[in-house]
Design a protein around this motif. Structure first.
Motif, short mmCIF file in Angstrom:
data_model
loop_
_atom_site.label_atom_id
_atom_site.label_comp_id
_atom_site.label_asym_id
_atom_site.label_seq_id
_atom_site.Cartn_x
_atom_site.Cartn_y
_atom_site.Cartn_z
N TRP A 208 0.83 -1.20 0.00
CA TRP A 208 0.00 0.00 0.00
C TRP A 208 0.87 1.26 0.00
O TRP A 208 1.94 1.29 0.62
CB TRP A 208 -0.91 0.00 1.23
CG TRP A 208 -1.96 -1.06 1.17
CD1 TRP A 208 -1.88 -2.31 1.70
CD2 TRP A 208 -3.23 -0.96 0.54
NE1 TRP A 208 -3.02 -3.02 1.44
CE2 TRP A 208 -3.88 -2.22 0.73
CE3 TRP A 208 -3.90 0.04 -0.17
CZ2 TRP A 208 -5.15 -2.48 0.23
CZ3 TRP A 208 -5.17 -0.22 -0.67
CH2 TRP A 208 -5.79 -1.46 -0.47
N HIS A 209 0.35 2.29 -0.68
CA HIS A 209 1.08 3.55 -0.80
C HIS A 209 0.14 4.70 -0.46
O HIS A 209 -1.00 4.74 -0.93
CB HIS A 209 1.63 3.73 -2.21
CG HIS A 209 2.51 2.60 -2.67
ND1 HIS A 209 3.86 2.56 -2.43
CD2 HIS A 209 2.21 1.45 -3.35
CE1 HIS A 209 4.37 1.45 -2.94
NE2 HIS A 209 3.38 0.76 -3.51
N ARG A 210 0.64 5.64 0.30
CA ARG A 210 -0.15 6.81 0.68
C ARG A 210 -0.13 7.84 -0.45
O ARG A 210 0.93 8.14 -1.00
CB ARG A 210 0.40 7.42 1.97
CG ARG A 210 0.27 6.50 3.17
CD ARG A 210 1.16 6.93 4.32
NE ARG A 210 0.76 8.23 4.88
CZ ARG A 210 -0.11 8.38 5.87
NH1 ARG A 210 -0.71 7.29 6.41
NH2 ARG A 210 -0.42 9.57 6.35
N VAL A 214 -7.97 12.11 1.58
CA VAL A 214 -9.07 11.81 0.69
C VAL A 214 -9.97 13.02 0.51
O VAL A 214 -10.55 13.22 -0.57
CB VAL A 214 -9.86 10.59 1.21
CG1 VAL A 214 -10.62 10.93 2.47
CG2 VAL A 214 -10.81 10.07 0.13
N ASP A 215 -10.07 13.87 1.54
CA ASP A 215 -10.92 15.06 1.45
C ASP A 215 -10.37 16.08 0.45
O ASP A 215 -11.09 17.00 0.05
CB ASP A 215 -11.07 15.71 2.82
CG ASP A 215 -11.89 14.86 3.78
OD1 ASP A 215 -12.64 13.99 3.29
OD2 ASP A 215 -11.77 15.04 5.01
N ARG A 297 -8.07 2.27 -0.18
CA ARG A 297 -8.61 2.25 1.18
C ARG A 297 -8.25 3.59 1.82
O ARG A 297 -7.33 4.29 1.37
CB ARG A 297 -8.02 1.10 2.00
CG ARG A 297 -6.55 1.26 2.39
CD ARG A 297 -6.03 0.04 3.14
NE ARG A 297 -4.65 0.25 3.59
CZ ARG A 297 -3.91 -0.70 4.17
NH1 ARG A 297 -4.42 -1.92 4.35
NH2 ARG A 297 -2.67 -0.44 4.55
N VAL A 298 -9.00 3.95 2.84
CA VAL A 298 -8.77 5.20 3.56
C VAL A 298 -8.39 4.85 4.99
O VAL A 298 -9.13 4.15 5.70
CB VAL A 298 -10.02 6.10 3.53
CG1 VAL A 298 -9.75 7.39 4.31
CG2 VAL A 298 -10.40 6.43 2.08
N GLY A 299 -7.24 5.32 5.42
CA GLY A 299 -6.76 5.04 6.77
C GLY A 299 -7.50 5.82 7.82
O GLY A 299 -8.32 6.72 7.53
N ASP A 300 -7.22 5.51 9.07
CA ASP A 300 -7.87 6.20 10.19
C ASP A 300 -7.55 7.69 10.19
O ASP A 300 -8.33 8.50 10.74
CB ASP A 300 -7.43 5.58 11.52
CG ASP A 300 -7.92 4.14 11.66
OD1 ASP A 300 -8.92 3.79 10.99
OD2 ASP A 300 -7.28 3.36 12.41
N ASP A 301 -6.45 8.07 9.61
CA ASP A 301 -6.07 9.49 9.56
C ASP A 301 -6.63 10.20 8.33
O ASP A 301 -6.28 11.35 8.06
CB ASP A 301 -4.55 9.63 9.59
CG ASP A 301 -3.86 8.84 8.47
OD1 ASP A 301 -4.57 8.15 7.70
OD2 ASP A 301 -2.61 8.91 8.38
N GLY A 302 -7.51 9.50 7.57
CA GLY A 302 -8.15 10.12 6.42
C GLY A 302 -7.28 10.18 5.18
O GLY A 302 -7.62 10.90 4.23
#
Length: 311
Positions: A208-210, A214-215, A297-302
């Motif tokens: 996975w890569h950041r 997402v906002d 996917r979206v992590g807990d930190d958005g």
């Protein structure tokens, strides 16, 4: 070994080989073939012919068949083997005694099979960049000359003028060979028809890569992002799902993020290739290869994270 003997051995090596090794050599055909793509004098003819090809009364499905979307790569290179093989075989038979009838049949087969090959080539050609269009036009002129010469050769043979038929055949083979050489330059030097998205799996590491918050990506619109050397198309849907594809179109590297999204698909703004956002499948040509897609996917930190989808 003394230095004098070594130097003498170097001098005795072929001059062309030494020139290439020294970086000062130029292959004799590279420069003029490269120059075809810069020949602006061809642009008026290119524009007129491209418009005529695009106006041909063909459905989208028929064009996809000609492009070779069903095959996974352009159909034209496969079809040209038929006339070229027939004509080369006829040329060989023309040098042997007692082979008139067989040579005549092969010339006719080449003429007939050249027509579908030309149709696929013209369809592909009409969806290229300007330098490729210029080179492709010269390629088409050479192969058209070959077809004309071989047609005349067949007529002469059927009328019993065997010597004239053979001479026209060898002229056609020369034109066809020239066209094939230019076609090879178009395909391999200018990369016409090659899958432009093929390097993506080699540029994106596993896992996975950041990508970013997402906002930061607008809902219902396409946006671009970067993942190292790879550009991404990010489409955030109203349902909350985020679709991510490689941004550069597999056909001719058009920016998909600037294309139109409808019915779950994105259409390239350059040549009209259409890809499914969910998995990158090419549902409409001229692209013959799908677009690399990413799981999201979206992590807990958005932060949006992506992983290259395995084929």
């Amino acid at each position: 070994m003394s230095s004098d003997v070594f130097s003498k051995g170097i001098r005795q090596r072929p001059r062309l080989l030494r020139a290439v090794e020294n970086g000062s050599g130029r292959l004799p055909l590279a420069a003029p073939l490269d120059a075809l793509g810069r020949l602006r004098a061809l642009d008026p003819a290119v524009g007129a012919l491209r418009a005529a090809v695009r106006k041909m009364p063909l459905s989208g499905r028929a064009r996809d068949v000609l492009h070779g979307r069903w095959l996974g790569h352009p159909l034209h290179p496969a079809l040209v083997q038929l006339p070229m093989g027939a004509w080369m075989s006829a040329g060989l038979l023309d040098l042997l005694p007692g082979t008139r009838r067989a040579a005549r049949v092969l010339v006719g087969v080449g003429v007939l099979t050249a027509l579908p090959a030309a149709a696929t080539g013209a369809t592909d050609w009409s969806r290229l960049h300007q330098p490729q269009l210029r080179t492709g036009l010269v390629h088409g002129l050479a192969t058209s000359a070959a077809l004309g010469l071989y047609t005349a050769s067949l007529v002469a043979r059927l009328r019993g003028r065997e010597c004239k038929g053979r001479l026209l055949g060898f002229g056609g083979l020369t034109a066809a060979g020239t066209g094939a050489m230019i076609g090879g330059h178009l395909a391999y030097r200018q990369a016409a028809g090659a899958n432009k998205a093929e390097p993506v799996p080699y540029l994106v590491g596993p896992g996975w890569h950041r990508v970013g918050k997402v906002d930061a990506f607008p809902v219902g619109q396409s946006a671009s992002a970067s993942l190292g050397e790879v550009e991404l198309l990010v489409h955030r849907e109203h349902s909350g799902a985020v679709r991510v594809l490689a941004n550069r179109c597999s056909h001719e590297s058009g920016p998909l993020s600037e294309g139109t999204v409808a019915d779950g698909c994105v259409t390239c703004p350059w040549h009209g290739s259409t890809f499914r956002l969910s998995d990158g499948w090419n549902v409409g040509g001229p692209a013959t290869a799908p677009q690399p897609g990413f799981e999201t996917r979206v992590g807990d930190d958005g932060v949006l994270e992506v992983r290259l989808r395995q084929s």
